[in-house]
Design a protein around this motif. Structure first.
Motif, short mmCIF file in Angstrom:
data_model
loop_
_atom_site.label_atom_id
_atom_site.label_comp_id
_atom_site.label_asym_id
_atom_site.label_seq_id
_atom_site.Cartn_x
_atom_site.Cartn_y
_atom_site.Cartn_z
N GLY A 46 -7.68 -4.71 1.35
CA GLY A 46 -7.00 -4.80 2.65
C GLY A 46 -7.45 -3.70 3.59
O GLY A 46 -8.55 -3.17 3.48
N ASP A 47 -6.59 -3.33 4.52
CA ASP A 47 -6.90 -2.27 5.47
C ASP A 47 -6.76 -0.91 4.81
O ASP A 47 -5.99 -0.74 3.86
CB ASP A 47 -5.95 -2.33 6.68
CG ASP A 47 -6.18 -3.57 7.54
OD1 ASP A 47 -7.32 -4.06 7.58
OD2 ASP A 47 -5.20 -4.03 8.16
N VAL A 49 -5.12 2.37 5.40
CA VAL A 49 -4.03 2.79 6.28
C VAL A 49 -3.80 4.29 6.17
O VAL A 49 -3.60 4.82 5.07
CB VAL A 49 -2.73 2.03 5.96
CG1 VAL A 49 -1.60 2.47 6.88
CG2 VAL A 49 -2.96 0.53 6.05
N LYS A 70 -14.93 1.57 10.21
CA LYS A 70 -14.47 1.08 8.92
C LYS A 70 -14.65 2.16 7.87
O LYS A 70 -15.47 3.06 8.02
CB LYS A 70 -15.27 -0.16 8.51
CG LYS A 70 -14.99 -1.37 9.38
CD LYS A 70 -15.59 -2.61 8.75
CE LYS A 70 -15.25 -3.84 9.53
NZ LYS A 70 -13.95 -4.37 9.25
N GLN A 74 -13.29 -1.73 4.65
CA GLN A 74 -11.90 -1.78 5.14
C GLN A 74 -11.80 -1.29 6.57
O GLN A 74 -12.39 -0.27 6.94
CB GLN A 74 -11.01 -0.89 4.26
CG GLN A 74 -10.91 -1.34 2.82
CD GLN A 74 -10.18 -0.32 1.99
OE1 GLN A 74 -10.76 0.69 1.59
NE2 GLN A 74 -8.90 -0.57 1.73
N SER A 75 -11.02 -2.00 7.36
CA SER A 75 -10.70 -1.52 8.70
C SER A 75 -9.73 -0.36 8.58
O SER A 75 -8.83 -0.37 7.75
CB SER A 75 -10.05 -2.63 9.53
OG SER A 75 -10.96 -3.70 9.70
N ILE A 76 -9.93 0.66 9.43
CA ILE A 76 -9.02 1.81 9.42
C ILE A 76 -7.87 1.52 10.38
O ILE A 76 -8.09 1.17 11.54
CB ILE A 76 -9.75 3.09 9.83
CG1 ILE A 76 -10.89 3.40 8.84
CG2 ILE A 76 -8.78 4.27 9.92
CD1 ILE A 76 -11.79 4.55 9.26
N VAL A 77 -6.66 1.67 9.86
CA VAL A 77 -5.46 1.44 10.66
C VAL A 77 -4.63 2.72 10.65
O VAL A 77 -4.38 3.30 9.59
CB VAL A 77 -4.62 0.28 10.07
CG1 VAL A 77 -3.31 0.12 10.82
CG2 VAL A 77 -5.42 -1.02 10.09
N CYS A 90 0.59 3.43 2.26
CA CYS A 90 -0.56 3.97 2.98
C CYS A 90 -1.51 4.56 1.94
O CYS A 90 -1.08 5.00 0.88
CB CYS A 90 -0.14 5.10 3.93
SG CYS A 90 1.05 4.66 5.19
#
Length: 170
Positions: A46-47, A49, A70, A74-77, A90
């Motif tokens: 997933g992301d 976090v 990224k 993973q995308s950084i949120v 997180c």
């Protein structure tokens, strides 16, 4: 009167700029830290976090620095939390000084569970479970690394962190 206000503003400006630079430095170091951590496979889903508790300016810097970036695949949120009770899953939790880590450490540790890197910024936080703690020594921003706390939480701090400028290994 306008001249006095202008002079006072000029005198206070370096303090404001210095505070902004410290928050930017903390944000940049936070991104450096995550690159040198051994993450378990379940964290790589997933992301990615990064939760920030009671540190709006740092969250803003993290958001600016992470936009469009990224961590691996993973995308950084970046998620902001007003208090410890709002915390949720997180990979990294940054606990600002206003969240009083030493007082709320048990609740924080319970909320985040295993495999979460905890970064704090108050004296004595590594004695209460924090893995990385920002401190100021001789007017220089440094950070303490507590490898035992990290190991207990299932987070492996890489050897390169020991060699980073400002590291205080506990």
């Amino acid at each position: 009167m306008k001249k006095i206000i202008f002079i006072i503003t000029l005198m206070l400006l370096p303090l404001f700029v210095q505070a902004q630079n410290v928050q930017k430095a903390k944000a940049m170091l936070t991104f450096s830290f995550i690159r040198h951590v051994g993450w378990v496979d379940e964290v790589r889903q997933g992301d990615f976090v990064i939760g920030v508790v009671k540190e709006k300016e740092l969250a803003s810097w993290l958001t600016k620095l992470s936009t469009g970036k990224k961590f691996g695949y993973q995308s950084i949120v970046i998620k902001e939390f007003k208090n410890v009770n709002e915390l949720e899953d997180c990979q990294v939790v940054y606990v600002g000084a206003g969240a009083n880590y030493n007082k709320n450490c048990d609740a924080i540790l319970e909320k985040v569970g295993k495999n979460t890197l905890i970064i704090s910024e108050v004296e004595g936080a590594t004695n209460k479970g924090s893995m990385i703690n920002f401190v100021v020594r001789d007017d220089i921003l440094k950070f303490e690394l507590h490898k035992k706390n990290a190991a207990i939480a299932g987070v492996q701090l890489g050897a390169k962190l020991d060699d980073m400028k400002g590291a205080i290994v506990l």
